[in-house]
Design a protein around this motif. Structure first.
Motif, short mmCIF file in Angstrom:
data_model
loop_
_atom_site.label_atom_id
_atom_site.label_comp_id
_atom_site.label_asym_id
_atom_site.label_seq_id
_atom_site.Cartn_x
_atom_site.Cartn_y
_atom_site.Cartn_z
N ARG A 1 -43.27 -36.85 -4.77
CA ARG A 1 -44.55 -36.30 -4.20
C ARG A 1 -43.51 -36.18 -2.96
O ARG A 1 -42.27 -36.18 -2.85
N LYS A 2 -44.76 -35.73 -1.59
CA LYS A 2 -43.74 -35.80 -0.36
C LYS A 2 -43.59 -36.77 0.41
O LYS A 2 -42.47 -36.28 1.16
N ASP A 3 -43.97 -37.73 0.51
CA ASP A 3 -42.73 -38.74 0.24
C ASP A 3 -41.67 -39.58 -0.31
O ASP A 3 -40.63 -39.86 0.11
N GLY A 4 -41.53 -38.27 -0.92
CA GLY A 4 -40.43 -38.29 -1.99
C GLY A 4 -39.38 -39.66 -3.21
O GLY A 4 -39.02 -39.96 -3.60
N THR A 5 -41.41 -40.01 -3.44
CA THR A 5 -40.92 -41.08 -4.25
C THR A 5 -41.76 -40.20 -5.62
O THR A 5 -41.86 -39.16 -5.64
N ARG B 1 -42.87 -38.68 -8.99
CA ARG B 1 -44.59 -38.59 -10.03
C ARG B 1 -44.36 -39.94 -10.81
O ARG B 1 -43.69 -39.52 -12.24
N GLU C 1 -49.39 -27.83 -10.05
CA GLU C 1 -48.14 -26.87 -9.64
C GLU C 1 -46.94 -27.15 -9.96
O GLU C 1 -46.08 -25.26 -10.20
N GLN C 2 -46.86 -27.88 -10.91
CA GLN C 2 -45.13 -27.37 -11.75
C GLN C 2 -45.43 -26.51 -12.43
O GLN C 2 -44.75 -26.11 -12.91
#
Length: 311
Positions: A84-88, A90, A96-97
């Motif tokens: 995720r954008k916060d680095g955690t 998914r 999108e992938q």
């Protein structure tokens, strides 16, 4: 790459299709974890891309093999959980992938041969991602192979499953599994197989990590609760802190054994006062709780409720 003996028939069939130049554009490798789906996939992809493959087996020395060893082969992409954008990390594969993957596969192979994409676990795609992949499956590029790996293929839409050549990995015969386990150095091969319900890969992993001792402890805990001993709260905390999902697997297995013993009027190992119907309900509840641990609900409360019902 080491082959597992129960892969032999599927391997021969797939290699026969390759020799006839009749490979599908998408493979779905599915079945319970522990049966070597990923070993099979890696072995096949290596042989497919190897410049000097013999009978589908990679040489391990050509440029393609060396790049695969280094994880830098330009014509192989592996899609799994992103960040995720916060680095955690998914917990699902998102649209999108898949769009990025489709754009990548639309380009020509850098080595002029096959392009391979592995999606693992494919059953973690959300609905939007699965719909996006469907377009790629319906309009495959030449010499492009999609390999989907799934422990729970029923979570994939039927539209995805129907467009893949399915290879189902099933639990092998007991003798074959036990012989393989003994060859891996497992001293208690049959005990490990019993714990894993005949799954040799799972049995090997559990034997190596000490899960067989955990299985004994779970049965001891359930017997203690059935006899009115032990504290539910302490037991729930201990299970939660140490492989809770695995303990619930062993708990369900123990209760199934208890029910079978009652049915033939044999000495029941847990000495529960529940009748057969109640044991069946608790067995189902244990499995539901194991699934629920992956969700947002509090694990301690789930285990407290389940163990309180057992007591």
């Amino acid at each position: 790459m080491s082959a597992m003996p129960w892969h032999a028939a599927d391997w021969v069939r797939l290699q026969a299709r390759r020799q006839r130049d009749a490979l599908p554009h998408a493979l779905l490798l599915c079945g319970p974890a522990g049966l070597g789906k990923r070993v099979f996939a890696q072995r096949f992809v290596r042989g497919l891309l190897c410049a000097r493959a013999q009978d589908g087996e990679a040489c391990g020395q050509c440029r393609s093999c060396l790049l695969l060893d280094a994880g830098t082969h330009p014509d192989v992409v592996t899609l799994s959980f992103g960040l995720r954008k916060d680095g955690t990390p998914r917990t699902e594969i998102v649209i999108e992938q898949i769009r990025e993957l489709s754009a990548r596969l639309a380009m020509s192979s850098q080595f002029g041969g096959w392009q391979v994409a592995l999606i693992d676990p494919a059953d973690a795609m959300n609905a939007a991602a699965a719909n996006a992949l469907l377009k790629t499956l319906e309009e495959p590029a030449g010499q492009t192979l999609l390999v989907l790996l799934a422990d729970a293929p029923w979570r994939l839409p039927q539209t995805i499953r129907s467009r893949c050549q399915r290879i189902e990995f099933t639990v092998p015969a007991v003798d074959e599994a036990r012989t393989w386990l003994e060859g891996q150095g497992v001293a208690q091969a049959q005990v490990a197989l019993d714990a894993a319900l005949g799954n040799p890969g799972l049995a090997l992993a559990w034997a190596q990590e000490g899960a067989l001792e955990r299985r004994i402890e779970v049965r001891r805990d359930l017997a203690a609760l059935a006899a009115g001993r032990g504290q539910v709260t302490e037991m729930a905390r201990r299970w939660l802190d140490d492989e809770a999902a695995q303990r619930l697997w062993f708990a369900a297995q123990a209760v199934a054994d208890e029910r079978r013993a009652q049915a033939v009027q044999a000495a029941a190992p847990l000495a529960s006062t529940m009748d057969g119907e109640a044991l069946a309900h608790w067995y189902d509840a244990a499995n539901r709780t194991r699934d629920a641990l992956r969700g947002p609900l509090r694990g301690d409360l789930l285990l407290l409720e389940l163990l309180a019902q057992w007591r």
